[in-house]
Motif scaffolding. Structure first.
Motif, PDB file in Angstrom:
ATOM      1  N   CYS A   1       0.858  -1.176   0.000  1.00  0.00           N
ATOM      2  CA  CYS A   1       0.000   0.000   0.000  1.00  0.00           C
ATOM      3  C   CYS A   1       0.903   1.237   0.000  1.00  0.00           C
ATOM      4  O   CYS A   1       2.109   1.135   0.222  1.00  0.00           O
ATOM      5  CB  CYS A   1      -0.943  -0.010   1.202  1.00  0.00           C
ATOM      6  SG  CYS A   1      -0.140   0.231   2.799  1.00  0.00           S
ATOM      7  N   ASP A   2       0.331   2.398  -0.240  1.00  0.00           N
ATOM      8  CA  ASP A   2       1.143   3.614  -0.379  1.00  0.00           C
ATOM      9  C   ASP A   2       2.000   3.897   0.846  1.00  0.00           C
ATOM     10  O   ASP A   2       3.123   4.361   0.726  1.00  0.00           O
ATOM     11  CB  ASP A   2       0.241   4.825  -0.633  1.00  0.00           C
ATOM     12  CG  ASP A   2      -0.305   4.811  -2.043  1.00  0.00           C
ATOM     13  OD1 ASP A   2       0.178   3.993  -2.861  1.00  0.00           O
ATOM     14  OD2 ASP A   2      -1.224   5.608  -2.328  1.00  0.00           O
ATOM     15  N   CYS A   3       1.448   3.638   2.045  1.00  0.00           N
ATOM     16  CA  CYS A   3       2.199   3.997   3.254  1.00  0.00           C
ATOM     17  C   CYS A   3       3.084   2.854   3.735  1.00  0.00           C
ATOM     18  O   CYS A   3       3.832   3.017   4.703  1.00  0.00           O
ATOM     19  CB  CYS A   3       1.250   4.482   4.351  1.00  0.00           C
ATOM     20  SG  CYS A   3       0.333   3.176   5.169  1.00  0.00           S
ATOM     21  N   GLY A   4       2.999   1.693   3.085  1.00  0.00           N
ATOM     22  CA  GLY A   4       3.910   0.588   3.423  1.00  0.00           C
ATOM     23  C   GLY A   4       3.445  -0.294   4.571  1.00  0.00           C
ATOM     24  O   GLY A   4       4.176  -1.209   4.970  1.00  0.00           O
ATOM     25  N   THR A   5       2.243  -0.042   5.101  1.00  0.00           N
ATOM     26  CA  THR A   5       1.761  -0.850   6.231  1.00  0.00           C
ATOM     27  C   THR A   5       1.319  -2.241   5.776  1.00  0.00           C
ATOM     28  O   THR A   5       1.590  -3.236   6.438  1.00  0.00           O
ATOM     29  CB  THR A   5       0.578  -0.130   6.922  1.00  0.00           C
ATOM     30  OG1 THR A   5       1.009   1.182   7.296  1.00  0.00           O
ATOM     31  CG2 THR A   5       0.115  -0.878   8.156  1.00  0.00           C
TER      32      THR A   5
ATOM     33  N   ALA B   1      -6.489  -0.971   1.581  1.00  0.00           N
ATOM     34  CA  ALA B   1      -5.743  -0.749   2.818  1.00  0.00           C
ATOM     35  C   ALA B   1      -6.382   0.437   3.549  1.00  0.00           C
ATOM     36  O   ALA B   1      -6.427   1.542   3.009  1.00  0.00           O
ATOM     37  CB  ALA B   1      -4.283  -0.467   2.499  1.00  0.00           C
TER      38      ALA B   1
ATOM     39  N   CYS C   1      -5.326   1.994   6.073  1.00  0.00           N
ATOM     40  CA  CYS C   1      -4.335   2.963   6.543  1.00  0.00           C
ATOM     41  C   CYS C   1      -4.216   4.156   5.593  1.00  0.00           C
ATOM     42  O   CYS C   1      -4.074   5.291   6.039  1.00  0.00           O
ATOM     43  CB  CYS C   1      -2.976   2.272   6.705  1.00  0.00           C
ATOM     44  SG  CYS C   1      -2.632   1.034   5.452  1.00  0.00           S
ATOM     45  N   CYS C   2      -4.252   3.913   4.307  1.00  0.00           N
ATOM     46  CA  CYS C   2      -3.988   4.997   3.348  1.00  0.00           C
ATOM     47  C   CYS C   2      -4.928   4.971   2.144  1.00  0.00           C
ATOM     48  O   CYS C   2      -4.834   5.826   1.269  1.00  0.00           O
ATOM     49  CB  CYS C   2      -2.530   4.909   2.872  1.00  0.00           C
ATOM     50  SG  CYS C   2      -2.141   3.305   2.144  1.00  0.00           S
TER      51      CYS C   2
HETATM   52 ZN   LIG Z   1      -1.272   2.021   3.821  1.00  0.00          ZN
END
Ligand SMILES: [Zn+2]
Ligand SMILES: [Zn+2]
Length: 209
Positions: A9-13, A90, A92-93
């Motif tokens: 995902c974009d934020c890496g989570t 995701a 998160c982001c």
């Molecule tokens: Zn994310």
């Protein structure tokens, strides 16, 4: 040669892999349907996910080829209406990740190409997936068929989807999906089903120029 393709995902989570991919294994296509466009707007990532004609690049493959190595608890799932595809992203982001049928036994994943990365040995993801072999629902593309051409690749798509489902019934592959609990058969995140109003608001965005 088959290769794994990592995704993030974009934020890496949320991170994972598509296992053993090749042009033969996956069915790389572009979908212009209203629902794929609505999903991109729902996640707030339409700019990133959709091309100028509103197309989403997807690789169709079987459920066991998806592995989530990190952040599975951050995955969320939305259905644009009762009984519709489960569309995973995701939380998160907002990065959209994969579409599945609503039933755990269906050995099918429609993975979005946008969060996929190149293979570890540097092979570009486009080479691992091969060229797009189909265009779905081109009538709902921006500019319609005049812009992107007629729908193509439907027989291959049906063959791939049905082949995966049949294979899954024999091998139980769908039980390896990280998106469904193998015991309860429930999705690992509770689906949010959009109301008619919420759906209509997304449709407005899809139809806006
Ligand atoms: Zn994310
Ligand atoms: Zn679609």
């Amino acid at each position: 040669m088959a290769k794994d393709l990592p995704f993030s995902c974009d934020c890496g989570t949320v991170r994972g892999r598509l296992i053993g991919m090749s042009p033969k294994v996956g069915n790389h296509l572009e979908c212009y349907c209203y629902d794929c466009q609505a999903f991109a707007h729902f996640t707030g990532q339409a700019d990133k996910v959709l091309d100028e004609q509103g197309g989403t690049q997807i690789v169709q493959t079987t459920a066991g080829r998806l592995a989530v190595d990190q952040g599975v608890d951050k995955l969320a799932v939305v259905q644009l209406g009762e009984g519709q595809l489960m569309r995973w992203y995701a939380s998160c982001c907002g990065t959209p990740v994969v579409n599945t049928m609503g039933k755990s036994w269906v050995n099918f994943n429609g993975v979005l190409v946008s969060p996929l990365q190149d293979a570890a040995d540097g092979t570009p993801k486009g080479d691992v997936l091969g060229p797009t072999r189909g265009r779905g629902f081109t009538k709902s593309a921006k500019g319609g068929e005049a812009a992107v051409g007629k729908m193509t690749g439907l027989p291959r798509m049906m063959r791939k989807v049905l082949g995966g489902i049949l294979k899954g019934l024999v091998t139980g592959e769908a039980k390896r999906s990280p998106l469904f609990d193998p015991d309860t058969k429930q999705p690992v995140a509770a689906p949010k089903v959009l109301s008619t109003d919420e759906r209509a608001k997304l449709q407005e965005k899809v139809l806006a120029l």
